[in-house]
Scaffold this motif. Structure first.
Motif, PDB file in Angstrom:
ATOM      1  N   PRO A 169       0.821  -1.208   0.000  1.00  0.00           N
ATOM      2  CA  PRO A 169       0.000   0.000   0.000  1.00  0.00           C
ATOM      3  C   PRO A 169       0.856   1.260   0.000  1.00  0.00           C
ATOM      4  O   PRO A 169       2.077   1.199   0.174  1.00  0.00           O
ATOM      5  CB  PRO A 169      -0.808  -0.117   1.303  1.00  0.00           C
ATOM      6  N   SER A 170       0.197   2.406  -0.177  1.00  0.00           N
ATOM      7  CA  SER A 170       0.879   3.687  -0.189  1.00  0.00           C
ATOM      8  C   SER A 170       1.633   3.887   1.127  1.00  0.00           C
ATOM      9  O   SER A 170       1.103   3.609   2.197  1.00  0.00           O
ATOM     10  CB  SER A 170      -0.160   4.791  -0.385  1.00  0.00           C
ATOM     11  N   GLY A 171       2.883   4.334   1.020  1.00  0.00           N
ATOM     12  CA  GLY A 171       3.665   4.614   2.216  1.00  0.00           C
ATOM     13  C   GLY A 171       4.355   3.398   2.816  1.00  0.00           C
ATOM     14  O   GLY A 171       4.997   3.508   3.861  1.00  0.00           O
ATOM     15  N   SER A 172       4.277   2.243   2.163  1.00  0.00           N
ATOM     16  CA  SER A 172       4.875   1.036   2.763  1.00  0.00           C
ATOM     17  C   SER A 172       6.379   0.946   2.518  1.00  0.00           C
ATOM     18  O   SER A 172       7.031   0.047   3.055  1.00  0.00           O
ATOM     19  CB  SER A 172       4.166  -0.226   2.251  1.00  0.00           C
ATOM     20  N   GLY A 173       6.927   1.860   1.693  1.00  0.00           N
ATOM     21  CA  GLY A 173       8.381   1.892   1.521  1.00  0.00           C
ATOM     22  C   GLY A 173       8.874   1.414   0.167  1.00  0.00           C
ATOM     23  O   GLY A 173      10.088   1.261  -0.033  1.00  0.00           O
ATOM     24  N   LYS A 174       7.971   1.227  -0.779  1.00  0.00           N
ATOM     25  CA  LYS A 174       8.349   0.665  -2.086  1.00  0.00           C
ATOM     26  C   LYS A 174       9.333   1.566  -2.837  1.00  0.00           C
ATOM     27  O   LYS A 174      10.364   1.100  -3.315  1.00  0.00           O
ATOM     28  CB  LYS A 174       7.090   0.453  -2.953  1.00  0.00           C
ATOM     29  N   THR A 175       8.987   2.850  -2.936  1.00  0.00           N
ATOM     30  CA  THR A 175       9.860   3.759  -3.682  1.00  0.00           C
ATOM     31  C   THR A 175      11.195   3.925  -2.973  1.00  0.00           C
ATOM     32  O   THR A 175      12.256   3.961  -3.608  1.00  0.00           O
ATOM     33  CB  THR A 175       9.158   5.120  -3.879  1.00  0.00           C
ATOM     34  N   THR A 176      11.156   3.983  -1.657  1.00  0.00           N
ATOM     35  CA  THR A 176      12.407   4.094  -0.883  1.00  0.00           C
ATOM     36  C   THR A 176      13.318   2.905  -1.200  1.00  0.00           C
ATOM     37  O   THR A 176      14.534   3.057  -1.393  1.00  0.00           O
ATOM     38  CB  THR A 176      12.092   4.146   0.620  1.00  0.00           C
ATOM     39  N   LEU A 177      12.718   1.727  -1.284  1.00  0.00           N
ATOM     40  CA  LEU A 177      13.485   0.521  -1.574  1.00  0.00           C
ATOM     41  C   LEU A 177      14.111   0.587  -2.968  1.00  0.00           C
ATOM     42  O   LEU A 177      15.286   0.246  -3.161  1.00  0.00           O
ATOM     43  CB  LEU A 177      12.538  -0.688  -1.437  1.00  0.00           C
TER      44      LEU A 177
HETATM   45  N1  LIG Z   1      12.304  12.193   1.291  1.00  0.00           N
HETATM   46  C1  LIG Z   1      11.593  11.783   2.326  1.00  0.00           C
HETATM   47  N2  LIG Z   1      11.728  12.371   3.548  1.00  0.00           N
HETATM   48  C2  LIG Z   1      11.026  11.947   4.622  1.00  0.00           C
HETATM   49  N3  LIG Z   1      10.158  10.919   4.585  1.00  0.00           N
HETATM   50  C3  LIG Z   1       9.969  10.295   3.413  1.00  0.00           C
HETATM   51  C4  LIG Z   1      10.674  10.691   2.227  1.00  0.00           C
HETATM   52  N4  LIG Z   1      10.281   9.878   1.212  1.00  0.00           N
HETATM   53  C5  LIG Z   1       9.379   9.027   1.746  1.00  0.00           C
HETATM   54  N5  LIG Z   1       9.198   9.264   3.066  1.00  0.00           N
HETATM   55  C6  LIG Z   1       8.320   8.498   3.980  1.00  0.00           C
HETATM   56  O1  LIG Z   1       8.749   7.149   3.984  1.00  0.00           O
HETATM   57  C7  LIG Z   1       7.651   6.252   3.949  1.00  0.00           C
HETATM   58  C8  LIG Z   1       7.740   5.359   2.720  1.00  0.00           C
HETATM   59  O2  LIG Z   1       7.591   6.148   1.569  1.00  0.00           O
HETATM   60  P1  LIG Z   1       7.694   5.565   0.093  1.00  0.00           P
HETATM   61  O3  LIG Z   1       7.672   6.726  -0.845  1.00  0.00           O
HETATM   62  O4  LIG Z   1       8.848   4.652   0.011  1.00  0.00           O
HETATM   63  O5  LIG Z   1       6.325   4.732   0.007  1.00  0.00           O
HETATM   64  P2  LIG Z   1       5.648   4.005  -1.247  1.00  0.00           P
HETATM   65  O6  LIG Z   1       5.387   2.610  -0.814  1.00  0.00           O
HETATM   66  O7  LIG Z   1       6.451   4.216  -2.468  1.00  0.00           O
HETATM   67  O8  LIG Z   1       4.248   4.777  -1.365  1.00  0.00           O
HETATM   68  P3  LIG Z   1       3.371   5.154  -2.671  1.00  0.00           P
HETATM   69  O9  LIG Z   1       2.620   3.910  -3.056  1.00  0.00           O
HETATM   70  O10 LIG Z   1       2.455   6.210  -2.147  1.00  0.00           O
HETATM   71  O11 LIG Z   1       4.296   5.639  -3.739  1.00  0.00           O
HETATM   72  C9  LIG Z   1       6.411   7.119   4.012  1.00  0.00           C
HETATM   73  O12 LIG Z   1       5.983   7.177   5.333  1.00  0.00           O
HETATM   74  C10 LIG Z   1       6.882   8.468   3.505  1.00  0.00           C
HETATM   75  O13 LIG Z   1       6.125   9.516   4.075  1.00  0.00           O
END
Ligand SMILES: Nc1ncnc2c1ncn2[C@@H]1O[C@H](COP(=O)(O)OP(=O)(O)OP(=O)(O)O)[C@@H](O)[C@H]1O
Ligand SMILES: [Mg+2]
Length: 359
Positions: A44-52
């Motif tokens: 789901p949104s915010g689970s960390g996918k893009t960070t990974l």
């Molecule tokens: N540059 C940043 N600085 C601080 N917090 C961040 C940053 N980027 C992401 N986060 C936080 O880290 C967590 C994971 O974010 P991420 O973007 O990896 O989620 P995601 O799974 O890709 O979500 P989505 O499906 O909405 O793209 C979230 O709680 C987000 O708010």
């Protein structure tokens, strides 16, 4: 460091907490990707996918843990030195360059000669069925076409790993389905490992060799699409992947054996690991309906009354009130016309298709 057997990509014990954040964005992430594998990250949104994904591309640095490529530690290698390319949801093409120049651009940066660049760029455009659009400018293309050009540009240097972050997210359903087929055949043809991020479970299940399901920065389950779908490791996975009923049950002795009880009724054959309160997941499409009072023959059969019906095109979702609980059955639309609110029915399922979660 010892070579990790076969893996093209290894993430080993990755932690990441953004500055000022209360919770880690990534929490003890470890997995490997095999060469040529289609590996999806679903969550789901915010689970960390893009960070990974940014961690693999080199745009983020882990607080703890290592990233390895082909056995070599690349944690401290900058993004442009990694044999990795990324396709984002929004196609960032250069607006003033033609489609062909856009695709050839990474080869220009790599110092390739003009004839070679153009030949390779043309080959890649053909691979994504965009050969006829080489002379156009990006604004003269549709969204789906632009995304295919972005894909061609990402593969023109033949990276060992291609990262895709919700690349079909901006497209309509039909185009998304066409692109899914194209991505799968492209990936087979190129033999490049794909790490594909999506929050769309259908996309992850249909295209991937393996799927990592993420929840709050952790991997909730890692397995083949079938394992994830039919054998969810947790309530979260059961709820997030596919559509499941989640029913509160009690596991207690009944007629001499530990049995799942729903509202006091025994569900014979449902495997319960231990006694106590638990929840049972059963997928909508694993629930069948029959006439009320239909002769038994099913271990798990419960009488109820149809409460409401959703028409989904090829299927109906029939919501049945069974005592204190509701159970939803997905049945084919053809033949399901008679399931109308107020009708008494019998709900049945195969106990082998139910999964029980404690705690
Ligand atoms: N540059 C940043 N600085 C601080 N917090 C961040 C940053 N980027 C992401 N986060 C936080 O880290 C967590 C994971 O974010 P991420 O973007 O990896 O989620 P995601 O799974 O890709 O979500 P989505 O499906 O909405 O793209 C979230 O709680 C987000 O708010
Ligand atoms: Mg994201």
């Amino acid at each position: 460091m010892a070579k990790t057997s076969q893996a093209i990509l290894t993430l080993a014990g990755i932690d990441k907490t953004y500055d000022g954040a209360a919770r880690p964005a990534l929490d003890r992430i470890s997995f490997t990707v095999a060469p040529g594998e289609f590996f999806s990250i679903l969550g789901p949104s915010g689970s960390g996918k893009t960070t990974l994904l940014r961690m693999i591309a080199g745009f983020e640095r882990p607080d703890v843990g290592r990233v390895l490529m082909d056995g070599a530690d690349i944690t401290d290698v900058p993004p442009f030195r990694r044999d990795v390319r990324t396709v984002f949801q929004s196609y960032a093409l250069f607006p003033h360059m033609s489609v062909l120049e856009n695709v050839a651009y990474p080869l220009r940066m790599a110092g390739a000669r003009k004839a070679e660049r153009l030949a390779k760029a043309r080959d890649c455009l053909a691979l994504v069925s965009m050969g006829d659009f080489a002379a156009r400018l990006p604004h003269q293309l549709s969204g789906g076409q632009r995304q295919r050009v972005a894909l061609a540009r990402a593969i023109v240097c033949r990276p060992r790993v291609l990262l895709l972050d919700e690349p079909l997210g901006a497209l309509d359903l039909r185009l998304r389905q066409q692109m899914q087929h194209m991505l799968v055949s492209l990936q087979r043809e190129l033999g490049i490992a794909f790490v594909y991020v999506t929050h769309d479970q259908g996309e992850a299940l249909s295209m991937s060799d393996r799927v990592a399901v993420m929840s709050e920065g952790r991997i909730a389950q890692l397995g083949t699409p079938r394992e994830i779908y039919f054998d969810p490791a947790s309530e979260f996975v059961a709820q997030f992947v596919g559509r499941s009923n989640l029913l509160p049950i009690e596991a207690a002795p009944h007629e001499g054996s530990l049995t799942a009880l729903l509202g006091g009724r025994a569900l014979k054959g449902v495997a319960v690991p231990r006694s106590g309160p638990a929840r049972m997941a059963i997928r909508f499409e694993c629930v069948r309906l029959a006439e009320a009072g239909h002769p038994p023959g099913e271990a798990c059969a419960i009488e109820g009354v149809v409460e409401d019906v959703l028409f989904l095109g090829n299927a109906l979702e029939v919501n049945v009130r069974c005592g204190d609980h509701n159970i939803i059955a997905a049945v084919p639309t053809l033949g399901g016309e008679g399931y109308l609110p107020g009708r008494p029915v019998r709900v049945m399922f195969d106990p082998g298709q139910a999964t029980v979660f404690h705690g």
